[in-house]
Motif scaffolding. Structure first.
Motif, PDB file in Angstrom:
ATOM      1  N   CYS A 185       0.338   6.958  -7.330  1.00 29.29           N
ATOM      2  CA  CYS A 185      -0.999   7.514  -7.539  1.00 29.29           C
ATOM      3  C   CYS A 185      -1.002   8.740  -8.457  1.00 29.29           C
ATOM      4  O   CYS A 185      -2.062   9.235  -8.814  1.00 29.29           O
ATOM      5  CB  CYS A 185      -1.663   7.834  -6.204  1.00 29.29           C
ATOM      6  SG  CYS A 185      -0.871   9.181  -5.322  1.00 29.29           S
ATOM      7  N   ASP A 236       0.830  -1.212   0.000  1.00 29.35           N
ATOM      8  CA  ASP A 236       0.000   0.000   0.000  1.00 29.35           C
ATOM      9  C   ASP A 236       0.861   1.258   0.000  1.00 29.35           C
ATOM     10  O   ASP A 236       0.553   2.231  -0.700  1.00 29.35           O
ATOM     11  CB  ASP A 236      -0.948   0.008   1.203  1.00 29.35           C
ATOM     12  CG  ASP A 236      -2.042  -1.045   1.084  1.00 29.35           C
ATOM     13  OD1 ASP A 236      -2.332  -1.474  -0.055  1.00 29.35           O
ATOM     14  OD2 ASP A 236      -2.604  -1.429   2.128  1.00 29.35           O
ATOM     15  N   GLU A 237       1.943   1.245   0.763  1.00 26.48           N
ATOM     16  CA  GLU A 237       2.848   2.389   0.801  1.00 26.48           C
ATOM     17  C   GLU A 237       3.471   2.610  -0.576  1.00 26.48           C
ATOM     18  O   GLU A 237       3.543   3.743  -1.062  1.00 26.48           O
ATOM     19  CB  GLU A 237       3.935   2.158   1.855  1.00 26.48           C
ATOM     20  CG  GLU A 237       4.886   3.324   2.020  1.00 26.48           C
ATOM     21  CD  GLU A 237       6.029   3.018   2.986  1.00 26.48           C
ATOM     22  OE1 GLU A 237       6.903   3.891   3.113  1.00 26.48           O
ATOM     23  OE2 GLU A 237       6.058   1.922   3.585  1.00 26.48           O
ATOM     24  N   ALA A 248       0.878   3.934  -3.073  1.00 26.62           N
ATOM     25  CA  ALA A 248       0.549   5.342  -2.836  1.00 26.62           C
ATOM     26  C   ALA A 248       1.483   6.266  -3.615  1.00 26.62           C
ATOM     27  O   ALA A 248       1.083   7.352  -4.042  1.00 26.62           O
ATOM     28  CB  ALA A 248       0.603   5.656  -1.340  1.00 26.62           C
TER      29      ALA A 248
END
Length: 195
Positions: free
Chosen positions: A75, A68-69, A72
């Motif tokens: 994005c 997830d990091e 991110a």
């Protein structure tokens, strides 16, 4: 290819060997290399990937705590494809040894002068090399914006020119600003002494 200091250190110590980037078209290719911090980094592989398929192991190999990091950071520019890039450290930045070498022969000084003269001759803005060395020697550790303004130059062009001097081993980057390297100090001393 820009890397954070932490990732560059990870590649140097072997704990990081991947990076992920969103690009409209690849900006590097396998077999190419670049300098990050104090090391030369080689691109070992590159392939287009689906960000949803990035694994936790790959995220850790890229220096992230979690997928997830990592996602991110991807994005932005979501219309661009994502590339997985293999990286490895292939040695220390050769400019480090060069800038420390201040045992200059007369031929070394003549060669550096010739190279600087050629840079000055190719510049659309006129001679700049000696003024840039002089201001860095006089104002080490001063932010590039101030140095560029003092010379009446734009910051981006000034920084690009300092990079050219760095390749000759004459300057080095500090946490803020620049300094003359030992090689640069000796070159300037020899030029000042002999005109």
């Amino acid at each position: 290819m820009l890397l954070t200091a932490a990732v560059a250190r990870g590649i140097a110590d072997g704990s990081v060997d991947l990076a992920f980037r969103r690009w409209g078209h690849p900006r590097i290719r396998p077999g190419s290399s670049f300098i990050a911090l104090t090391h030369v980094i080689e691109v070992t592989s590159m392939e287009r990937v689906d960000p949803a398929q990035i694994t936790p192991k790959e995220a850790r190999r890229a220096g992230y705590e979690s997928v997830d990091e990592l996602r991110a950071t991807l994005c932005v520019n979501t219309h661009n494809p994502t590339y997985r890039i293999g990286l490895r450290c292939i040695g220390e930045d050769p400019r480090i040894a060069l800038r420390a070498d201040d045992d200059l022969s007369d031929d070394d000084v003549a060669d550096i002068r010739l190279r600087l003269d050629r840079m000055d001759a190719r510049s659309k803005n006129g001679p700049w090399t000696r003024d840039t060395l002089e201001i860095i020697g006089r104002r080490p550790g001063v932010v590039s914006t101030d140095l560029a303004a003092e010379l009446g130059r734009d910051r981006a062009g000034f920084k690009n020119d300092v990079t050219k001097l760095k390749k000759l081993g004459l300057t080095e980057s500090l946490e803020v600003g620049y300094a003359l390297s030992p090689r640069g100090v000796e070159f300037c001393r020899r030029v000042d002494d002999h005109g």
